[in-house]
Motif scaffolding. Structure first.
Motif, short mmCIF file in Angstrom:
data_model
loop_
_atom_site.label_atom_id
_atom_site.label_comp_id
_atom_site.label_asym_id
_atom_site.label_seq_id
_atom_site.Cartn_x
_atom_site.Cartn_y
_atom_site.Cartn_z
N GLY A 194 1.50 -3.98 0.81
CA GLY A 194 0.08 -3.85 1.12
C GLY A 194 -0.18 -2.85 2.22
O GLY A 194 -1.18 -2.13 2.20
N HIS B 122 -2.54 0.29 1.43
CA HIS B 122 -3.79 0.45 2.16
C HIS B 122 -3.80 1.73 2.99
O HIS B 122 -4.84 2.39 3.10
CB HIS B 122 -4.05 -0.76 3.05
N LEU C 99 -9.90 -5.48 2.71
CA LEU C 99 -8.66 -6.18 2.37
C LEU C 99 -7.76 -6.29 3.60
O LEU C 99 -7.59 -5.34 4.34
CB LEU C 99 -7.94 -5.43 1.25
N ARG C 100 -7.15 -7.47 3.77
CA ARG C 100 -6.37 -7.73 4.99
C ARG C 100 -4.88 -7.96 4.74
O ARG C 100 -4.08 -7.81 5.66
CB ARG C 100 -6.95 -8.95 5.71
N ASP C 101 -4.51 -8.38 3.54
CA ASP C 101 -3.10 -8.65 3.27
C ASP C 101 -2.30 -7.35 3.33
O ASP C 101 -2.74 -6.33 2.79
CB ASP C 101 -2.93 -9.29 1.89
N ARG C 102 -1.14 -7.39 3.96
CA ARG C 102 -0.31 -6.20 4.04
C ARG C 102 1.07 -6.41 3.42
O ARG C 102 1.97 -5.62 3.61
CB ARG C 102 -0.17 -5.76 5.51
N ARG C 103 1.18 -7.47 2.64
CA ARG C 103 2.44 -7.74 1.96
C ARG C 103 2.20 -7.69 0.45
O ARG C 103 1.38 -6.90 -0.03
CB ARG C 103 2.98 -9.11 2.42
N TYR D 160 -1.44 -8.11 -1.50
CA TYR D 160 -2.51 -7.10 -1.51
C TYR D 160 -3.10 -6.86 -2.89
O TYR D 160 -4.33 -6.85 -3.04
CB TYR D 160 -1.95 -5.80 -0.93
N GLU E 70 -5.25 -9.88 -3.75
CA GLU E 70 -6.42 -9.96 -2.88
C GLU E 70 -7.50 -8.99 -3.35
O GLU E 70 -8.69 -9.31 -3.31
CB GLU E 70 -6.02 -9.65 -1.44
N MET E 71 -7.08 -7.81 -3.81
CA MET E 71 -8.04 -6.83 -4.30
C MET E 71 -8.85 -7.39 -5.47
O MET E 71 -10.07 -7.26 -5.52
CB MET E 71 -7.32 -5.55 -4.73
#
Length: 228
Positions: free
Chosen positions: A70, A74, A168-172, A175, A178-179
C-alpha cells in the motif's frame, strides 16, 4: 515503452507499478506499456537493481522507503499527474497491453472504478490457495458493501482526484481492498472486466500468491479492512 506521439488520440494515463525485486520482469512489462500510458515504478526497497532497470526502459522511478504494498501503490498515486491512474503488478503476470480494457470505461464515464478479473492463461498461473482466499474475500466484500466483484484484482483504474478523495490509509496488503470498500461506500460505480493472468516472470519471487504464508498475511490485512 512506446512514446506518446503528437498524433495520438489517447490522453496520457499513468500506470503505477509497485515494485520489489522485479528486475527480471520489468523489461518485458515496460515494453508492453501502450502508447499514451506512462509507467511509474514505485520501488519499495529492491536490491536486484529494479530501479535502474526500470529507468533504463523509460519508466519514471520513485523511491518508497516505507515498506508495504500500500505504501508503494499510494506513493505512485501521489506521484501521478494524469487524470486517470491505473495500478498494475510489475511481475509479468498481467499483460500491460490490456490496460485499455480497464481504463476505457472510466474514460467513457460509464464506471468510476474498474478492476481486471483474472482469467488464468495456463493451469497453475493462480495457485489454488490464493484463488480460494480471493473468492472468500470477494464474497465477503459483496455481502458487506454490495460491490459486484468476483476478484480483487490488482489491475485497476480510476480517476486520480477521486482516488485521493477516498483518503486511503492502509499501507500494507489491505490497500487494494480498502480502495474498493471506500469506493463502494462513496457510491462509486464499480465494474470488472476479464483480463489474462499468467505465471509471474522467471527470476522473480512472489510476495503474496506464491506462498501460503504470503497469502495468509494478505488475507489478514484485508480482513482488518472489512472489520472496520
Amino acid at each position: 515503452m512506446a512514446d506518446l506521439d503528437a498524433g495520438s488520440v489517447r490522453a496520457v494515463t499513468d500506470v503505477v507499478l509497485p515494485c520489489l525485486d522485479e528486475a527480471a520482469a520489468l523489461p518485458w512489462v515496460l515494453s508492453r506499456i501502450p502508447a499514451g500510458y506512462r509507467a511509474i515504478v514505485a520501488d519499495n526497497g529492491s536490491t536486484d537493481g529494479s530501479a535502474q532497470v526500470a529507468a533504463a526502459h523509460g519508466a519514471t522511478v520513485i523511491t518508497v522507503p516505507q515498506r508495504g504494498f500500500g505504501a508503494a501503490a499510494h506513493a505512485g498515486l501521489l506521484a501521478a499527474t494524469a487524470e486517470i491512474v491505473c495500478f498494475l503488478d510489475a511481475d509479468g503476470s498481467f499483460d500491460p497491453i490490456q490496460l485499455p480494457q480497464v481504463v476505457d470505461p472510466v474514460r467513457a464515464g460509464t464506471a468510476d472504478l474498474v478492476l481486471g478479473r483474472r482469467r488464468p492463461t495456463v493451469r497453475g498461473a493462480w495457485p489454488v490457495h490464493a484463488r480460494l482466499a480471493n473468492a472468500v474475500l470477494a464474497w465477503r466484500l459483496r455481502r458487506a458493501v454490495g460491490a459486484p466483484l468476483h476478484d480483487l484484482g490488482p489491475m485497476r483504474a480510476a480517476r486520480r482526484s477521486d482516488l485521493l478523495a477516498l483518503d486511503l490509509r492502509d499501507r500494507r496488503f489491505g490497500y487494494p481492498l480498502e480502495m474498493v470498500v471506500a469506493a463502494a461506500r462513496a457510491g462509486w460505480r464499480i465494474a470488472e472486466v476479464d483480463v489474462d493472468y499468467a505465471p509471474r516472470a522467471a527470476g522473480t519471487r512472489s510476495k503474496v500468491t506464491g506462498t501460503v504464508r504470503g497469502t495468509a498475511r494478505a488475507v489478514r490485512d484485508m480482513a482488518k479492512v472489512l472489520a472496520r
